[in-house]
Design an enzyme around this catalytic site. Structure first.
Site, PDB file in Angstrom:
ATOM      1  N   THR A   1     -67.525  23.026 -38.594  1.00  0.00           N
ATOM      2  CA  THR A   1     -68.133  23.962 -39.567  1.00  0.00           C
ATOM      3  C   THR A   1     -68.247  25.348 -38.648  1.00  0.00           C
ATOM      4  OG1 THR A   1     -69.880  22.318 -40.473  1.00  0.00           O
ATOM      5  CG2 THR A   1     -70.595  24.792 -40.175  1.00  0.00           C
TER       6      THR A   1
ATOM      7  N   ARG B   1     -72.390  16.099 -52.585  1.00  0.00           N
ATOM      8  CA  ARG B   1     -73.404  16.169 -51.494  1.00  0.00           C
ATOM      9  C   ARG B   1     -73.263  17.531 -51.203  1.00  0.00           C
ATOM     10  NH1 ARG B   1     -72.921  17.905 -46.141  1.00  0.00           N
ATOM     11  NH2 ARG B   1     -74.179  16.914 -44.792  1.00  0.00           N
ATOM     12  N   VAL B   2     -74.378  18.256 -50.931  1.00  0.00           N
ATOM     13  CA  VAL B   2     -74.411  19.381 -50.363  1.00  0.00           C
ATOM     14  C   VAL B   2     -75.169  19.320 -49.072  1.00  0.00           C
ATOM     15  CG1 VAL B   2     -75.511  21.852 -50.547  1.00  0.00           C
ATOM     16  CG2 VAL B   2     -74.404  20.753 -52.795  1.00  0.00           C
ATOM     17  N   GLY B   3     -74.584  20.261 -48.168  1.00  0.00           N
ATOM     18  CA  GLY B   3     -75.235  20.117 -46.653  1.00  0.00           C
ATOM     19  C   GLY B   3     -75.965  21.467 -46.657  1.00  0.00           C
ATOM     20  N   ASP B   4     -76.395  21.635 -45.312  1.00  0.00           N
ATOM     21  CA  ASP B   4     -77.268  22.664 -44.964  1.00  0.00           C
ATOM     22  C   ASP B   4     -76.722  24.017 -45.138  1.00  0.00           C
ATOM     23  OD1 ASP B   4     -75.719  21.857 -42.682  1.00  0.00           O
ATOM     24  OD2 ASP B   4     -76.235  23.627 -41.589  1.00  0.00           O
TER      25      ASP B   4
ATOM     26  N   THR C   1     -74.705  24.360 -37.247  1.00  0.00           N
ATOM     27  CA  THR C   1     -73.715  23.380 -37.560  1.00  0.00           C
ATOM     28  C   THR C   1     -74.284  21.976 -37.043  1.00  0.00           C
ATOM     29  OG1 THR C   1     -71.871  22.725 -36.440  1.00  0.00           O
ATOM     30  CG2 THR C   1     -73.131  24.362 -35.404  1.00  0.00           C
ATOM     31  N   GLY C   2     -73.360  20.783 -37.657  1.00  0.00           N
ATOM     32  CA  GLY C   2     -73.755  19.669 -37.189  1.00  0.00           C
ATOM     33  C   GLY C   2     -74.057  18.805 -38.458  1.00  0.00           C
ATOM     34  N   LEU C   3     -74.941  17.889 -38.591  1.00  0.00           N
ATOM     35  CA  LEU C   3     -75.136  16.879 -39.693  1.00  0.00           C
ATOM     36  C   LEU C   3     -76.073  17.686 -40.400  1.00  0.00           C
ATOM     37  CD1 LEU C   3     -74.661  14.295 -41.121  1.00  0.00           C
ATOM     38  CD2 LEU C   3     -76.552  13.377 -39.827  1.00  0.00           C
ATOM     39  N   GLY C   4     -75.694  18.186 -41.681  1.00  0.00           N
ATOM     40  CA  GLY C   4     -76.617  19.124 -42.560  1.00  0.00           C
ATOM     41  C   GLY C   4     -78.089  18.317 -42.960  1.00  0.00           C
TER      42      GLY C   4
HETATM   43  N1  GLY Z   1     -73.342  21.369 -41.213  1.00  0.00           N
HETATM   44  C1  GLY Z   1     -72.454  21.005 -42.183  1.00  0.00           C
HETATM   45  C2  GLY Z   1     -72.641  20.038 -43.165  1.00  0.00           C
HETATM   46  O1  GLY Z   1     -73.478  19.129 -42.886  1.00  0.00           O
HETATM   47  O2  GLY Z   1     -72.389  20.171 -44.358  1.00  0.00           O
END
Ligand code: GLY
Length: 304
Positions: free
Chosen positions: A175, A203-206, A225-228
Site C-alpha cells: 500500500t 471487500r473494502v479496506g482502510d 498501511t497494513g491489514l485494513g
Molecule cells: N491497508 C490496505 C488494506 O488492507 O486494504
C-alpha cells in the site's frame, strides 16, 4: 515550509526487494518535492507521489495491485486536504491506471466523498479516465498459485470452501501513501492500495475510509498501511492526527497509535504523519516499511 513524507507499505518486504522499495519511495518523494519547489501545491505534490508509486509494479497499488478471490483487481484510494477537510475517495474501483487521480476528481467535481464499485468506474469514465487493466503477469501468476492452493480445500457452497471464507489472507506489503506540506501551510494526505490478496470481491479496506487509512486536519496529515481490518477498527490515521493537534509530537502520536493497535488487535500496520511545522513521525509493528522524507535543503532520507 515544504515537506514530503512517503511510504510504500508495511509488512514483510523480502530482503531482495529492499533496495528497489527504497529507490521507489525516494523517487516518489523527489517527484513530489520538485512540484513544491516549482511553487506547486501540497495537493499536486501528494497526488504526484502516490501516482509515481501506483505506476511502479513493485508496490500494491495501481499497477501491481493484488487480486480478489475471483481474479479481479479492485483498488481503493483517498486524498484529503487538511485546510478545508475536503476529501475524495474511491473503493473497489476496477479498470483505471491511477485510482488516486479519480479520488481527487471525486473531491473536486462532486458533492460526495466516496464512490464505490461500478459507480466509481462509471464516474472515472465520465471524467475521461480510459479503461486500463492494471494486472501484471507477476500478480496473475501469484493469484493462480494461491487459487489452486485454496481450491484444494473441501468445497463448501457456491464453489467456495471454508478456507476461502474464513482465512484472512496476510496483507502483502505495498500500500502506498504520502503526506505533503506546502509553504501556504496546507497539508494533504493520500493513500492508494490494491488491498489484500484473495479478498472477497467487494471487500473494502482502510485506505479510502477517512480517519482509518487517510486523514488530514489543519494541524497534521497521516497515511496508514497494513491489514485494513485492524486499521479501520482503531481509526489509526484520525487517532494520530488528533494527537498531534492536541500537542503530542508526531513521532509519539504515531507510536501511540501503533501501540494501541498492537495491544488490542495485534494486526500489522504502519503509519506516517506530518505536522504543520514540518516535524514528522513514522511507526510500525511490521518488520519493514519503506519510507522517504524530504524537507528543505535535504536529499530524501530513507528507512525501511
Ligand atoms: N491497508 C490496505 C488494506 O488492507 O486494504
Amino acid at each position: 515550509m515544504k515537506a514530503i513524507i512517503v511510504h510504500g507499505g508495511a509488512g514483510a518486504w523480502p530482503l531482495s526487494e529492499h533496495r528497489a522499495a527504497l529507490d521507489g519511495v525516494a523517487k516518489a518523494a523527489r517527484a513530489a518535492y520538485q512540484i513544491l519547489e516549482q511553487d506547486g501545491t501540497a495537493l499536486d505534490a501528494c497526488q504526484a507521489a502516490v501516482m509515481a508509486l501506483e505506476d511502479n509494479p513493485l508496490f500494491n497499488a495501481g499497477a501491481g495491485s493484488v487480486l480478489t478471490l475471483d481474479g479481479a483487481c479492485e483498488m481503493d484510494a483517498a486524498i484529503m486536504r487538511g485546510s478545508t477537510f475536503g476529501a475524495g475517495a474511491v473503493a473497489a474501483l476496477r479498470g483505471v491506471k491511477n485510482p488516486i487521480a479519480v479520488a481527487r476528481k471525486v473531491m473536486e467535481e462532486t458533492d460526495h466523498v466516496l464512490l464505490a464499485g461500478e459507480g466509481a468506474e462509471r464516474f472515472a469514465r465520465t471524467m475521461g479516465f480510459p479503461d486500463h487493466d492494471p494486472v501484471t503477469p507477476e500478480r496473475r501468476r501469484q493469484w493462480e498459485h494461491l487459487r489452486a492452493e485454496i481450491a484444494s480445500g473441501k468445497p463448501r457452497r457456491s464453489g467456495l470452501n471454508e478456507r476461502m471464507l474464513t482465512s484472512q489472507p496476510k496483507a502483502p506489503p505495498g500500500t502506498v501513501g504520502c503526506v505533503a506540506l506546502d509553504p501556504s501551510g496546507e497539508i494533504v494526505a493520500g493513500t492508494s492500495t490494491g488491498g489484500v490478496f484473495m479478498k472477497l470481491p467487494g471487500r473494502v479496506g482502510d485506505t479510502p475510509l477517512l480517519g482509518a487509512g487517510t486523514y488530514a486536519s489543519p494541524d497534521a496529515g497521516a497515511s496508514a498501511t497494513g491489514l485494513g481490518e485492524g486499521v479501520m477498527k482503531t481509526l489509526l490515521a484520525f487517532r494520530t492526527v488528533e494527537a498531534v493537534g492536541a500537542g503530542v509530537s508526531p513521532q509519539e502520536a504515531a507510536q501511540r497509535a501503533i501501540d494501541l493497535l498492537t495491544r488490542t488487535l495485534g494486526t500489522e500496520a504502519g503509519i506516517i504523519v506530518l505536522a504543520k511545522d514540518g516535524r514528522w513521525g513514522i511507526a510500525k509493528n511490521a518488520s519493514t516499511m519503506p519510507v522517504a522524507v524530504m524537507t528543505e535543503g535535504i536529499e530524501p532520507q530513507v528507512t525501511i
